[in-house]
Design a protein around this motif. Structure first.
Motif, PDB file in Angstrom:
ATOM      1  N   THR A  87       0.508  -0.705   0.233  1.00 49.89           N
ATOM      2  CA  THR A  87       0.262  -0.538   0.403  1.00 49.89           C
ATOM      3  C   THR A  87       0.956   1.063  -0.080  1.00 49.89           C
ATOM      4  O   THR A  87       0.621   2.250  -0.992  1.00 49.89           O
ATOM      5  N   THR A  88       1.613   0.611   0.621  1.00 50.82           N
ATOM      6  CA  THR A  88       2.802   2.227   0.956  1.00 50.82           C
ATOM      7  C   THR A  88       3.917   2.599  -0.886  1.00 50.82           C
ATOM      8  O   THR A  88       3.628   3.765  -1.200  1.00 50.82           O
ATOM      9  N   VAL A  89       3.578   2.076  -1.125  1.00 53.24           N
ATOM     10  CA  VAL A  89       4.708   1.718  -2.513  1.00 53.24           C
ATOM     11  C   VAL A  89       3.259   2.151  -3.920  1.00 53.24           C
ATOM     12  O   VAL A  89       3.818   3.184  -4.924  1.00 53.24           O
ATOM     13  N   GLU A  90       2.093   1.808  -3.452  1.00 58.74           N
ATOM     14  CA  GLU A  90       0.930   2.256  -4.043  1.00 58.74           C
ATOM     15  C   GLU A  90       0.922   3.372  -4.256  1.00 58.74           C
ATOM     16  O   GLU A  90       0.607   4.554  -5.031  1.00 58.74           O
ATOM     17  N   LEU A  91       0.985   3.836  -3.458  1.00 65.47           N
ATOM     18  CA  LEU A  91       0.505   5.228  -2.459  1.00 65.47           C
ATOM     19  C   LEU A  91       1.965   6.794  -2.794  1.00 65.47           C
ATOM     20  O   LEU A  91       1.696   7.210  -3.982  1.00 65.47           O
ATOM     21  N   LEU A  92       2.719   6.177  -3.016  1.00 69.57           N
ATOM     22  CA  LEU A  92       4.344   7.294  -3.291  1.00 69.57           C
ATOM     23  C   LEU A  92       3.944   6.936  -5.153  1.00 69.57           C
ATOM     24  O   LEU A  92       4.131   8.082  -5.369  1.00 69.57           O
ATOM     25  N   HIS A  93       3.836   5.768  -4.997  1.00 65.41           N
ATOM     26  CA  HIS A  93       3.327   5.861  -6.601  1.00 65.41           C
ATOM     27  C   HIS A  93       2.417   6.860  -7.321  1.00 65.41           C
ATOM     28  O   HIS A  93       3.016   7.274  -8.649  1.00 65.41           O
ATOM     29  N   ALA A  94       1.735   6.391  -6.389  1.00 70.94           N
ATOM     30  CA  ALA A  94       0.408   7.998  -6.845  1.00 70.94           C
ATOM     31  C   ALA A  94       0.510   8.607  -6.939  1.00 70.94           C
ATOM     32  O   ALA A  94       0.174  10.604  -7.571  1.00 70.94           O
ATOM     33  N   GLY A  95       1.778   9.218  -5.946  1.00 65.62           N
ATOM     34  CA  GLY A  95       2.233  11.022  -5.468  1.00 65.62           C
ATOM     35  C   GLY A  95       2.185  11.601  -4.799  1.00 65.62           C
ATOM     36  O   GLY A  95       2.167  12.572  -4.620  1.00 65.62           O
ATOM     37  N   ALA A  96       1.661  10.300  -3.382  1.00 65.96           N
ATOM     38  CA  ALA A  96       2.132  10.639  -2.027  1.00 65.96           C
ATOM     39  C   ALA A  96       3.202  11.312  -1.795  1.00 65.96           C
ATOM     40  O   ALA A  96       3.999  11.006  -2.452  1.00 65.96           O
ATOM     41  N   ASP A  97       3.590  12.506  -0.550  1.00 65.86           N
ATOM     42  CA  ASP A  97       4.609  12.543  -0.454  1.00 65.86           C
ATOM     43  C   ASP A  97       5.362  11.702   0.303  1.00 65.86           C
ATOM     44  O   ASP A  97       6.361  11.934   0.694  1.00 65.86           O
ATOM     45  N   ASP A  98       4.637  11.388   1.339  1.00 67.64           N
ATOM     46  CA  ASP A  98       4.737  10.662   2.365  1.00 67.64           C
ATOM     47  C   ASP A  98       3.802   9.741   3.444  1.00 67.64           C
ATOM     48  O   ASP A  98       2.696  10.170   2.934  1.00 67.64           O
ATOM     49  N   VAL A  99       4.271   8.701   3.731  1.00 69.86           N
ATOM     50  CA  VAL A  99       2.780   7.369   3.990  1.00 69.86           C
ATOM     51  C   VAL A  99       3.519   7.712   5.928  1.00 69.86           C
ATOM     52  O   VAL A  99       4.869   6.941   5.925  1.00 69.86           O
ATOM     53  N   LEU A 100       2.624   7.125   6.420  1.00 67.96           N
ATOM     54  CA  LEU A 100       2.560   7.723   8.210  1.00 67.96           C
ATOM     55  C   LEU A 100       1.424   6.229   8.695  1.00 67.96           C
ATOM     56  O   LEU A 100       0.950   6.058   7.968  1.00 67.96           O
ATOM     57  N   VAL A 101       2.007   5.658   9.727  1.00 71.16           N
ATOM     58  CA  VAL A 101       1.130   4.416  10.689  1.00 71.16           C
ATOM     59  C   VAL A 101      -0.097   5.344  11.548  1.00 71.16           C
ATOM     60  O   VAL A 101       1.136   6.081  12.446  1.00 71.16           O
ATOM     61  N   LYS A 102      -0.811   5.135  11.923  1.00 70.16           N
ATOM     62  CA  LYS A 102      -1.067   5.403  13.007  1.00 70.16           C
ATOM     63  C   LYS A 102      -1.071   4.852  13.957  1.00 70.16           C
ATOM     64  O   LYS A 102      -0.867   3.648  13.798  1.00 70.16           O
ATOM     65  N   PRO A 103      -1.191   5.411  15.812  1.00 75.19           N
ATOM     66  CA  PRO A 103      -0.635   6.870  15.304  1.00 75.19           C
ATOM     67  C   PRO A 103       0.527   7.564  15.116  1.00 75.19           C
ATOM     68  O   PRO A 103       1.691   7.161  15.307  1.00 75.19           O
ATOM     69  N   VAL A 104       0.010   8.605  15.115  1.00 78.52           N
ATOM     70  CA  VAL A 104       1.140   9.824  14.782  1.00 78.52           C
ATOM     71  C   VAL A 104       1.136  10.887  16.028  1.00 78.52           C
ATOM     72  O   VAL A 104       0.329  11.635  16.660  1.00 78.52           O
ATOM     73  N   VAL A 105       2.665  11.004  15.723  1.00 79.88           N
ATOM     74  CA  VAL A 105       3.124  12.361  17.160  1.00 79.88           C
ATOM     75  C   VAL A 105       3.108  14.145  16.112  1.00 79.88           C
ATOM     76  O   VAL A 105       3.613  13.206  15.023  1.00 79.88           O
ATOM     77  N   SER A 106       2.769  14.712  16.672  1.00 83.90           N
ATOM     78  CA  SER A 106       2.873  16.120  16.253  1.00 83.90           C
ATOM     79  C   SER A 106       4.274  16.402  15.747  1.00 83.90           C
ATOM     80  O   SER A 106       4.066  17.244  14.523  1.00 83.90           O
ATOM     81  N   ALA A 107       4.805  16.387  16.091  1.00 89.32           N
ATOM     82  CA  ALA A 107       6.305  16.782  15.849  1.00 89.32           C
ATOM     83  C   ALA A 107       7.056  15.920  14.596  1.00 89.32           C
ATOM     84  O   ALA A 107       6.945  15.993  13.667  1.00 89.32           O
ATOM     85  N   GLU A 108       7.069  14.717  14.403  1.00 87.02           N
ATOM     86  CA  GLU A 108       7.175  14.085  12.606  1.00 87.02           C
ATOM     87  C   GLU A 108       5.833  14.396  12.213  1.00 87.02           C
ATOM     88  O   GLU A 108       6.507  14.348  11.390  1.00 87.02           O
ATOM     89  N   VAL A 109       4.655  14.606  12.398  1.00 90.33           N
ATOM     90  CA  VAL A 109       4.071  15.074  10.905  1.00 90.33           C
ATOM     91  C   VAL A 109       4.068  16.787  10.855  1.00 90.33           C
ATOM     92  O   VAL A 109       4.034  17.108   9.539  1.00 90.33           O
ATOM     93  N   ARG A 110       4.391  17.911  11.619  1.00 86.50           N
ATOM     94  CA  ARG A 110       4.826  18.207  11.175  1.00 86.50           C
ATOM     95  C   ARG A 110       6.023  18.913  10.335  1.00 86.50           C
ATOM     96  O   ARG A 110       6.419  19.056   9.623  1.00 86.50           O
ATOM     97  N   ALA A 111       7.525  18.320  10.467  1.00 80.46           N
ATOM     98  CA  ALA A 111       9.205  17.437  10.114  1.00 80.46           C
ATOM     99  C   ALA A 111       9.258  17.339   8.808  1.00 80.46           C
ATOM    100  O   ALA A 111       9.331  17.472   8.069  1.00 80.46           O
ATOM    101  N   ARG A 112       7.727  15.870   8.681  1.00 85.73           N
ATOM    102  CA  ARG A 112       7.598  15.789   7.056  1.00 85.73           C
ATOM    103  C   ARG A 112       7.150  16.169   6.429  1.00 85.73           C
ATOM    104  O   ARG A 112       7.367  16.511   4.973  1.00 85.73           O
ATOM    105  N   ILE A 113       6.002  17.185   7.153  1.00 82.82           N
ATOM    106  CA  ILE A 113       5.458  18.366   6.097  1.00 82.82           C
ATOM    107  C   ILE A 113       6.361  19.416   5.470  1.00 82.82           C
ATOM    108  O   ILE A 113       6.608  19.305   4.414  1.00 82.82           O
ATOM    109  N   GLU A 114       7.390  19.604   6.249  1.00 84.23           N
ATOM    110  CA  GLU A 114       8.086  20.905   6.003  1.00 84.23           C
ATOM    111  C   GLU A 114       9.351  20.050   5.282  1.00 84.23           C
ATOM    112  O   GLU A 114       9.521  21.181   4.432  1.00 84.23           O
TER     113      GLU A 114
END
Length: 259
Positions: A87-114
């Motif tokens: 699923t991760t490979v499929e999402l990246l090939h479709a154009g996603a910038d990143d893939v995370l597994v829930k639950p997520v942590v605020s600092a990591e989410v912001r860092a990956r978006i930045e």
């Protein structure tokens, strides 16, 4: 930073929303149908989001591909309930910038978006060199000709926003939103001006009076090196003519064997 959260489960959406808020990310909640409708009405430029966070939607790869087909340039972060390489490979090939597994942590989410936003602007590292200044986007104080320039937390955050938009006008509202997010208690009026004045003074003292931050009246601020601190354009290398061949003439034409 503004994001749109697409998550149909209200409990999960509330938990994700808390993490986004802790990361100073303002967000709107939408279902996929609502986001598609916004795209149809406003277009990709009209959305105004820095990131799109996709949660438990049906066929997430199709959603990502649809966003990219609409020329959406915002960072797309996909959240999975469990790790799945396929699923991760499929999402990246479709154009996603990143893939995370829930639950997520605020600092990591912001860092990956930045990181995704920096890549979209052509910034390949955490350092932005502007004239004599090197601004680090990873929390370190900037340097002037190799010497550390000590800044307060707010000054550092504001300079980071300006450096991230080097040579582009950044509105006061955008700076405030990036620096204070949802937790800002200071009034918008004048607070950014005060920190800009402090930054200008410190940079001028460290660079012999140079002005790196310009006010663009009615629009915001622009961060760039003054002309005297700009790196000179590299000289164009002389054209090399291989032995046995004549150089091209001014009027074009094919190279001919000399002799």
């Amino acid at each position: 930073m503004r994001a749109v959260l697409v998550e149909p489960n209200p409990l999960i959406a509330d938990a994700l929303g808390r993490q986004l808020g802790m990361g100073k990310i303002r967000y709107d909640r939408q279902d996929w149908a609502g986001l598609e409708e916004l795209l149809q009405q406003q277009g990709a430029e009209g959305l105004g989001y820095d990131a799109i966070v996709l949660g438990s939607v049906d066929d997430p790869a199709r959603c990502v591909a649809a966003l990219r087909a609409h020329q959406v340039g915002a960072a797309i972060l996909c959240l999975l309930d469990r790790r799945c390489v396929a699923t991760t490979v499929e999402l990246l090939h479709a154009g996603a910038d990143d893939v995370l597994v829930k639950p997520v942590v605020s600092a990591e989410v912001r860092a990956r978006i930045e990181v995704a936003r920096r890549r979209s602007r052509g910034l390949l590292s955490n350092a932005v060199r502007v004239g004599q200044l090197t601004v680090f986007l990873d929390g370190r104080d900037p340097e002037v000709a190799g010497e550390r320039l000590r800044l307060s937390q707010r000054e550092h955050a504001i300079l980071g926003v300006l450096a991230d938009h080097h040579r582009r006008v950044v509105s006061k509202e955008h700076i405030y939103d990036e620096v204070y997010g949802l937790s800002g208690a200071d009034p918008l009026d004048k607070v950014i001006d005060v920190y800009i004045c402090k930054l200008r003074k410190k940079i001028a003292e460290a660079t012999g009076g140079a002005r790196y931050i310009e006010t663009v009246y009615g629009r915001g601020y622009k961060f760039e090196a003054p002309p005297e601190h700009e790196d000179p354009a590299p000289a164009r290398p002389a054209r090399r003519v291989l032995p046995g061949y004549a150089a091209f003439g001014r009027g074009g034409g094919e190279a001919r064997l000399a002799g």
